[in-house]
Design an enzyme around this catalytic site. Sequence first.
Site, PDB file in Angstrom:
ATOM      1  N   TRP A  78       9.672  -7.260  -2.133  1.00 42.94           N
ATOM      2  CA  TRP A  78       8.733  -8.262  -1.784  1.00 42.94           C
ATOM      3  C   TRP A  78       9.397  -9.482  -2.052  1.00 42.94           C
ATOM      4  O   TRP A  78       9.191 -10.492  -1.560  1.00 42.94           O
ATOM      5  CB  TRP A  78       7.748  -7.474  -3.212  1.00 42.94           C
ATOM      6  N   ASP A 118       8.359 -13.325  -8.852  1.00 48.59           N
ATOM      7  CA  ASP A 118       7.115 -12.427  -8.638  1.00 48.59           C
ATOM      8  C   ASP A 118       7.663 -11.361  -9.886  1.00 48.59           C
ATOM      9  O   ASP A 118       8.803 -10.765  -9.770  1.00 48.59           O
ATOM     10  CB  ASP A 118       7.339 -11.614  -7.536  1.00 48.59           C
ATOM     11  N   LYS A 155       0.216  -2.715 -11.663  1.00 50.09           N
ATOM     12  CA  LYS A 155       1.200  -1.675 -12.089  1.00 50.09           C
ATOM     13  C   LYS A 155       1.682  -1.780 -13.801  1.00 50.09           C
ATOM     14  O   LYS A 155       1.398  -0.098 -14.657  1.00 50.09           O
ATOM     15  CB  LYS A 155       2.798  -2.524 -11.186  1.00 50.09           C
TER      16      LYS A 155
HETATM   17  C1  LIG Z   1       3.263  -4.014  -5.868  1.00 48.83           C
HETATM   18  C2  LIG Z   1       4.004  -5.794  -6.201  1.00 48.83           C
HETATM   19  C3  LIG Z   1       3.464  -6.638  -4.887  1.00 48.83           C
HETATM   20  C4  LIG Z   1       2.775  -6.587  -3.713  1.00 48.83           C
HETATM   21  O1  LIG Z   1       1.489  -6.549  -4.804  1.00 48.83           O
HETATM   22  P1  LIG Z   1      -0.378  -6.788  -4.261  1.00 48.83           P
HETATM   23  O2  LIG Z   1      -0.708  -7.218  -5.224  1.00 48.83           O
HETATM   24  O3  LIG Z   1      -0.591  -4.737  -3.899  1.00 48.83           O
HETATM   25  O4  LIG Z   1      -0.266  -8.032  -3.082  1.00 48.83           O
HETATM   26  C5  LIG Z   1       4.589  -7.921  -4.835  1.00 48.83           C
HETATM   27  N1  LIG Z   1       5.176  -7.433  -5.531  1.00 48.83           N
HETATM   28  C6  LIG Z   1       6.142  -6.743  -6.410  1.00 48.83           C
HETATM   29  C7  LIG Z   1       7.339  -7.391  -7.673  1.00 48.83           C
HETATM   30  C8  LIG Z   1       5.242  -5.719  -6.616  1.00 48.83           C
HETATM   31  O5  LIG Z   1       5.315  -4.740  -7.228  1.00 48.83           O
END
Ligand SMILES: *Cc1c(COP(=O)(O)O)cnc(C)c1O
Length: 355
Positions: free
Chosen positions: A102, A172, A196
């Site tokens: 990511w 993030d 999540k």
């Molecule tokens: C799941 C995840 C993403 C991607 O998320 P989307 O909502 O599918 O775009 C990005 N960063 C992290 C750390 C993630 O766990």
Amino acid sequence: MNRVYNFSAGPAILPEEVLKKAAEEMLNYGESGQSVMEMSHRSKEYEAIINACEKSLREVMSIPDNYKVLFLQGGASSQFAMIPLNLMNKSGKADYVLTGQWAKKAYSEGKRYGECKAVASSEDKTFSYIPKLDRSEFTPDADYFHICLNNTIFGTRFTDLPDTGNVPLIADVSSCILSEPIDISKFGAIYAGAQKNMGPAGLTVVIIREDLIGNARESTPTMFNYQIHAENGSLYNTPPTYGIYILGLVLDWIKDKGGLESMKAYNEKKAAILYGYLDRSKTFKATVEGKDRSLMNIPFITGDKDLDAKFVSEAKAAGFINLKGHRSVGGMRASVYNAMPIEGVEKLVEFMSNF
Ligand SMILES: *Cc1c(COP(=O)(O)O)cnc(C)c1O
């Protein structure tokens, strides 16, 4: 019907109490005679839902008053572009720490908009650790410094935040938001996809310091401009109404459980059970060592691909689902978000010991 123990990395397990409450209110929310899904986002009833959700999030996360909360769509992945479009507006430079897939995707997207520097990476060892950061590598006039606080796929997390001085730290936090307290004041912005630890897929939450809003580059699509969403209370267009409602219920559940300090204690207890077992086991082994170990995503291996596959399939038959590791790493991964009960982890360990 028996519910399974769902170790999915996302979309992921939600608290059963929340799902039951949502089911109860499915056909008739309050006195409204309709489902939340059917409600106008401009109705009085819905306004109360979105306002209560924001108020709860501010309370639970202790969000300072000079930060805006935005309820958006497009997933965390859209933020990989929204961050540079909105923030890369002075030097046109930004720093990124590469700690996994990511983080790398955020970096690649950032590079489309300006000069991005990878100040450190742990790719040499399949992202199994958080790299040491050397401040002399940081770009002094960067518009922001980006990290992925918890690395969902590789199971690592930052326990010390980089000291970026006046450069806004952007994180993030998709897979660790609400798992423990976060000092928001240390960040310029944090963002997360909801699927999540917050609710259903489709909702993306951005928490951003007010002074960072309002300088998006000219070509920024309207829907990608934080200012538009901030000025319209996340109601510029139709927000993900049902996801926001579920997040509200999840936040009520967290408050009932004692807030983020309690979540942290519970999550540490769960993680300790699984890591403790992995460290003792002769069959299984954790892929991350020491303090970089994530509380939320715990990858492990047997060292034998066929045995891994056998384990994943037997675990599934026994009601422990989604234990297969990410396709880029293989092995196994147990995601143990807030809603995973401690019994789920204890029973998984029992199953592993008998395997
Ligand atoms: C799941 C995840 C993403 C991607 O998320 P989307 O909502 O599918 O775009 C990005 N960063 C992290 C750390 C993630 O766990």
